[in-house]
Motif scaffolding. Structure first.
Motif, PDB file in Angstrom:
ATOM      1  N   THR A  22      39.049  46.150   0.900  1.00 54.08           N
ATOM      2  CA  THR A  22      38.014  45.938   1.676  1.00 54.08           C
ATOM      3  C   THR A  22      38.121  46.920   3.067  1.00 54.08           C
ATOM      4  OG1 THR A  22      37.249  43.712   0.909  1.00 54.08           O
ATOM      5  CG2 THR A  22      36.242  44.502   2.980  1.00 54.08           C
ATOM      6  N   ALA A  23      39.392  46.636   3.525  1.00 50.46           N
ATOM      7  CA  ALA A  23      39.660  47.223   4.823  1.00 50.46           C
ATOM      8  C   ALA A  23      39.884  48.959   4.367  1.00 50.46           C
ATOM      9  CB  ALA A  23      40.970  46.842   5.239  1.00 50.46           C
ATOM     10  N   GLY A  24      40.317  49.318   3.412  1.00 48.65           N
ATOM     11  CA  GLY A  24      40.427  50.637   3.019  1.00 48.65           C
ATOM     12  C   GLY A  24      39.070  51.330   2.864  1.00 48.65           C
ATOM     13  N   ILE A  25      37.990  50.637   2.288  1.00 52.74           N
ATOM     14  CA  ILE A  25      36.877  51.239   2.163  1.00 52.74           C
ATOM     15  C   ILE A  25      36.069  51.275   3.547  1.00 52.74           C
ATOM     16  CG2 ILE A  25      34.419  50.415   1.243  1.00 52.74           C
ATOM     17  CD1 ILE A  25      36.026  49.259  -1.096  1.00 52.74           C
ATOM     18  N   GLY A  26      36.150  50.330   4.369  1.00 52.67           N
ATOM     19  CA  GLY A  26      35.801  50.290   5.579  1.00 52.67           C
ATOM     20  C   GLY A  26      35.996  51.414   6.368  1.00 52.67           C
ATOM     21  N   LEU A  27      37.627  51.648   6.254  1.00 52.19           N
ATOM     22  CA  LEU A  27      38.189  52.675   7.201  1.00 52.19           C
ATOM     23  C   LEU A  27      37.681  54.129   6.602  1.00 52.19           C
ATOM     24  CD1 LEU A  27      41.531  51.460   8.042  1.00 52.19           C
ATOM     25  CD2 LEU A  27      39.803  51.717   9.533  1.00 52.19           C
ATOM     26  N   GLY A  28      37.791  54.087   5.542  1.00 51.86           N
ATOM     27  CA  GLY A  28      37.068  55.323   4.588  1.00 51.86           C
ATOM     28  C   GLY A  28      35.800  55.637   5.127  1.00 51.86           C
ATOM     29  N   TRP A  29      35.051  54.805   5.192  1.00 53.69           N
ATOM     30  CA  TRP A  29      33.456  54.980   5.577  1.00 53.69           C
ATOM     31  C   TRP A  29      33.438  55.303   6.958  1.00 53.69           C
ATOM     32  CZ3 TRP A  29      30.475  52.498   9.269  1.00 53.69           C
ATOM     33  CH2 TRP A  29      28.939  52.609   9.086  1.00 53.69           C
ATOM     34  N   LEU A  30      34.230  54.729   7.801  1.00 54.95           N
ATOM     35  CA  LEU A  30      34.177  55.147   9.292  1.00 54.95           C
ATOM     36  C   LEU A  30      34.820  56.493   9.463  1.00 54.95           C
ATOM     37  CD1 LEU A  30      35.758  51.906  10.953  1.00 54.95           C
ATOM     38  CD2 LEU A  30      33.510  52.911  11.455  1.00 54.95           C
ATOM     39  N   PHE A  31      35.720  57.015   8.697  1.00 55.19           N
ATOM     40  CA  PHE A  31      36.362  58.311   8.905  1.00 55.19           C
ATOM     41  C   PHE A  31      35.742  59.431   8.184  1.00 55.19           C
ATOM     42  CE2 PHE A  31      39.204  55.220  10.918  1.00 55.19           C
ATOM     43  CZ  PHE A  31      39.522  56.097  12.277  1.00 55.19           C
ATOM     44  N   LEU A  32      35.239  58.939   7.194  1.00 56.33           N
ATOM     45  CA  LEU A  32      34.705  59.981   6.077  1.00 56.33           C
ATOM     46  C   LEU A  32      33.274  60.354   5.898  1.00 56.33           C
ATOM     47  CD1 LEU A  32      37.315  59.399   3.363  1.00 56.33           C
ATOM     48  CD2 LEU A  32      37.279  60.903   5.015  1.00 56.33           C
ATOM     49  N   THR A  33      32.460  59.737   6.858  1.00 53.84           N
ATOM     50  CA  THR A  33      30.967  59.909   6.891  1.00 53.84           C
ATOM     51  C   THR A  33      30.332  60.077   8.022  1.00 53.84           C
ATOM     52  OG1 THR A  33      30.463  57.452   7.087  1.00 53.84           O
ATOM     53  CG2 THR A  33      30.785  58.292   4.714  1.00 53.84           C
ATOM     54  N   GLY A  34      29.321  60.703   8.120  1.00 54.88           N
ATOM     55  CA  GLY A  34      28.638  61.148   9.200  1.00 54.88           C
ATOM     56  C   GLY A  34      27.990  60.057  10.031  1.00 54.88           C
ATOM     57  N   LYS A  35      27.571  58.819   9.158  1.00 56.89           N
ATOM     58  CA  LYS A  35      27.201  57.847   9.942  1.00 56.89           C
ATOM     59  C   LYS A  35      28.373  57.116  10.509  1.00 56.89           C
ATOM     60  CE  LYS A  35      23.072  55.465   9.555  1.00 56.89           C
ATOM     61  NZ  LYS A  35      22.179  55.526  10.411  1.00 56.89           N
ATOM     62  N   GLY A  36      29.392  56.927   9.676  1.00 52.35           N
ATOM     63  CA  GLY A  36      30.603  56.359  10.427  1.00 52.35           C
ATOM     64  C   GLY A  36      31.210  56.970  11.625  1.00 52.35           C
ATOM     65  N   ALA A  37      31.136  58.321  11.654  1.00 50.45           N
ATOM     66  CA  ALA A  37      31.341  58.908  13.022  1.00 50.45           C
ATOM     67  C   ALA A  37      30.587  58.521  14.090  1.00 50.45           C
ATOM     68  CB  ALA A  37      31.346  60.575  12.827  1.00 50.45           C
TER      69      ALA A  37
END
Length: 80
Positions: A22-37
């Motif tokens: 879950t943490a890996g997916i969340g961090l991936g979303w934060l750092f790899l998507t425009g919405k995450g940025a």
């Protein structure tokens, strides 16, 4: 033959793996998507505001400088 892992140990293992995934997916979303940025930017801004508020409170309590003046000073220092 002695069983080395008990049921509780396996439960902790599976919970740990689930939390890690879950943490890996969340961090991936934060750092790899425009919405995450955009979300990271909001988190950073809120963190800086909270840090500035806390610093102004400490300055107000420990010195004679009023909180409003301390807040202006801490905002200037913390600003990017």
């Amino acid at each position: 033959m002695k069983q080395s892992l008990k049921k509780e140990d396996l439960t902790r293992l599976f919970v740990g793996i689930a939390v890690g995934i879950t943490a890996g997916i969340g961090l991936g979303w934060l750092f790899l998507t425009g919405k995450g940025a955009q979300y990271r930017s909001q988190i950073s801004r809120r963190f800086q505001e909270g840090l500035s508020d806390k610093a102004a409170e400490v300055i107000d309590k420990k010195t004679i400088i009023p909180k409003k003046a301390a807040k202006l000073a801490t905002d200037a220092v913390i600003k990017d």
